[in-house]
Scaffold this active site. Structure first.
Site, short mmCIF file in Angstrom:
data_model
loop_
_atom_site.label_atom_id
_atom_site.label_comp_id
_atom_site.label_asym_id
_atom_site.label_seq_id
_atom_site.Cartn_x
_atom_site.Cartn_y
_atom_site.Cartn_z
N HIS A 55 -6.99 -3.37 10.11
CA HIS A 55 -8.27 -4.04 9.91
C HIS A 55 -9.04 -4.02 11.23
CE1 HIS A 55 -5.98 -6.42 6.56
NE2 HIS A 55 -6.17 -5.15 6.25
N GLU B 76 0.82 -1.21 0.00
CA GLU B 76 0.00 0.00 0.00
C GLU B 76 0.86 1.27 0.00
OE1 GLU B 76 -2.98 -0.18 -0.61
OE2 GLU B 76 -3.71 -2.13 0.10
N HIS C 142 -13.03 -3.79 4.72
CA HIS C 142 -11.58 -3.99 4.67
C HIS C 142 -10.88 -3.41 5.89
CE1 HIS C 142 -7.65 -3.79 2.08
NE2 HIS C 142 -7.36 -3.76 3.37
#
Length: 274
Positions: free
Chosen positions: A143, A117, A212
């Site tokens: 998360h 990411e 997510h």
């Protein structure tokens, strides 16, 4: 020269990732953290740098981050293991002077790359540097269980989602008066989700990835962690409220306005009108 393992930024990343795993937010290799550093932060540890730093290209040019230093979690690294082997789990890198790539100066001892990411982190860093005049230095993704759970049952509307969290715990409006931004579900690890997230970061310090996880930002690792922790605690309260049959009373709009005045924050107007 000092040993980089004892530096405040390596030790801070160890604590943050360990705390995030203990919270249950970062299973397996889930989650990622980046901290923007200064040249003054890293200079005392140059003796620990690789003599020939490995170079990698960025997926898109980031000239706004030219010459910036970062410490970042590694791709595929388990947060529960960062404390056991920080030199393999973390990476210190510097963006090139043209913003097209970066060099790895320390970390990832067994190979690998920074978090998948990285584009989302860098795009959000650029935005938050502008919005906060360089004050925000951390991007944190995890998360968070109850925030994810609420994304299945609440309307994915920034004002409504924010209002629910504000009502879930009195401190929430004080901690994130700018509310929670929301992006559509998107494939992770892409420039597209990075673009969408950074656009929300123009207005919000928290951005929800439905089904997510959550992105948070702040000046320090403690600030970013505390921001997410506060929102997640409220989400947990609201999950429990739903399991008990729903609300019978809650914090009113007038009370939220009074709260903002008492603590000198300006609540996101659209969330007050829900």
């Amino acid at each position: 020269m000092q040993a980089i393992l004892s530096s405040w930024f390596v030790q801070g990343m160890i604590k943050a990732t360990s705390d995030m795993w203990l919270k249950g937010w970062d299973e397996r290799n889930g989650g990622n953290v980046s901290l923007r550093l200064t040249a003054e932060d890293v200079t005392p540890y140059e003796s620990d740098f690789y003599p020939q730093p490995r170079h990698e290209a960025l997926s898109q040019p980031m000239p706004a981050l030219a010459d910036c230093w970062f410490i970042v979690t590694g791709s595929g690294k388990f947060f529960r293991n960062v404390q056991l082997d920080p030199a393999d789990s973390l990476v210190v890198l510097q963006v090139d002077s043209d913003g097209k790539g970066y060099r790895i100066f320390w970390g990832l001892t067994n190979g690998g790359l920074p978090t998948s990411e990285l584009a989302s982190h860098f795009q959000s860093h650029i935005v938050r540097m502008g919005v906060t005049h360089g004050h925000d230095r951390v991007i944190m993704h995890c998360h968070a269980t109850n925030l994810i759970a609420l994304s299945y049952v609440l309307e994915l509307d920034t004002a409504k989602f924010t209002r629910e969290l504000w009502e879930g715990s009195t401190e929430c409006l004080v901690v994130f008066p700018d509310g929670v931004g929301i992006v559509p579900w998107m494939v992770p690890g892409t420039d597209a989700i990075g673009d969408a997230t950074s656009e929300q970061m123009q207005r919000h310090s928290l951005v929800l990835w439905p089904f997510h996880g959550i992105f948070g930002t702040g000046p320090t690792l403690d600030d970013a962690f505390g921001l997410i922790d506060t929102a997640e605690k409220s989400a947990e309260v609201m999950v429990k409220v739903r399991s008990m049959g729903g609300k019978k009373q809650t914090i009113s709009t007038e009370e939220l306005i009074a709260l903002g005045k008492r603590f000198g924050v300006t609540p996101m107007e659209v969330a007050l009108r829900v």
